[in-house]
Design an enzyme around this catalytic site. Sequence first.
Site, PDB file in Angstrom:
ATOM      1  N   GLY A 196     -10.294   3.887  -7.201  1.00 43.21           N
ATOM      2  CA  GLY A 196      -9.364   2.871  -6.548  1.00 43.21           C
ATOM      3  C   GLY A 196      -8.063   3.605  -6.186  1.00 43.21           C
ATOM      4  O   GLY A 196      -7.849   4.777  -6.368  1.00 43.21           O
ATOM      5  N   CYS A 197      -7.172   2.652  -5.170  1.00 38.28           N
ATOM      6  CA  CYS A 197      -6.094   3.430  -4.751  1.00 38.28           C
ATOM      7  C   CYS A 197      -5.115   3.943  -5.736  1.00 38.28           C
ATOM      8  O   CYS A 197      -4.447   5.036  -5.966  1.00 38.28           O
ATOM      9  CB  CYS A 197      -5.440   2.543  -3.647  1.00 38.28           C
ATOM     10  SG  CYS A 197      -5.541   0.875  -4.014  1.00 38.28           S
ATOM     11  N   TYR A 198      -4.406   2.639  -6.419  1.00 37.15           N
ATOM     12  CA  TYR A 198      -3.602   2.910  -7.601  1.00 37.15           C
ATOM     13  C   TYR A 198      -4.231   3.995  -8.742  1.00 37.15           C
ATOM     14  O   TYR A 198      -3.289   4.977  -9.038  1.00 37.15           O
ATOM     15  CB  TYR A 198      -3.281   1.727  -8.235  1.00 37.15           C
ATOM     16  CG  TYR A 198      -2.569   0.579  -7.717  1.00 37.15           C
ATOM     17  CD1 TYR A 198      -1.462   0.911  -7.172  1.00 37.15           C
ATOM     18  CD2 TYR A 198      -2.998  -0.752  -7.597  1.00 37.15           C
ATOM     19  CE1 TYR A 198      -0.581  -0.120  -6.815  1.00 37.15           C
ATOM     20  CE2 TYR A 198      -2.163  -1.673  -7.021  1.00 37.15           C
ATOM     21  CZ  TYR A 198      -0.818  -1.288  -6.554  1.00 37.15           C
ATOM     22  OH  TYR A 198      -0.039  -2.346  -5.996  1.00 37.15           O
TER      23      TYR A 198
END
Length: 348
Positions: free
Chosen positions: A150-152
Amino acid sequence: MQKIKIGIIGGTGYTGVELLRLLVVHPYVEVVLITSRSEAGKRVADLFPSLRGFTDLVFSKPEPSSFNGCDVVFSATPNGIAMTHARELVENGVRLIDLAADFRIKDIDVWSKWYGMEHACPELVEQAVYGLPEVNRSLVKNALVVANPGCYPTATTLGFLPLVENELVDLSDLIADTKSGVTGAGRGASVANLYSEVNDSFKAYAVSGHRHHPEISQNLSIAADANINLTFVPHLTPMLRGIHATLYANMLDVNLPLERVHELYIQRYQNEPFVDVLPLGSHPDTRSVKTSNMCRIALHKAGGSGKLVVLSVIDNLTKGAAGQAIQNMNIMFDVDESAGLDNPAVQP
């Protein structure tokens, strides 16, 4: 060399068009198929005019045998879709890179709790490789299923990684104060994401619990070989794309010079093509990585508390999604890891 044949499941969202933007100019691939139930029969370039002149692809419905001629399939769908295709793809010798969360969390019960559904192929979760190249490059190379991070989690994990690997910080009190542009919420219609709702405003959300929390905790616990305690608070900012993670940690040795910590970061990432450790005193901004696959990191000691502060920025659609997926594909097929990804950021 013979071009890698690519299929894309679900190419109508922001991640899908970002994949296409990068893949249509990639020197070693050919996108042969892209599916969408809602847009079947429509030309890709009609939906995304930015791709006119770069592709003649037409969206098709995802049929069971559609991807048999592909070498690898990217799934750019909402959570819960890739797992319904994974078993058949693997059985037919097609490798899968899932840009959603179906294979990221190894504990199936934890995954089901956060994503609210029963897993369709739990037997593939254990063998799936978490696709953070800076950690699992050697495993990605031979993987049949890659769980694209994921991005986070990408920004946060890369920011904390050298600290936990070198046992420099108190693992019981890690804090990730993170901000994302609105494209992180996807392309679906939502009142909360209307321009008039997000412009000239700033807010935290999911403070009591966010799906990326267990993913980040899993990453850092593996890196530390110990349990960690993470406070993770995401925020929505009025910008289109970008992640800014401000990370806080208490040093075990309060007298360790910041210069020494900086040296450890440089050593950890010196051979990583997409991690840039900035000089001390730097404050990276999200536009310095916009549309690029780069993660930029800077270190500080906070005035007053003396806490170590790590600033980590990425583009949520590129290093946080499509770019990292292509980086994983390059590794899987033994081509230059930077192929198709060596463009500088767009500025302003």
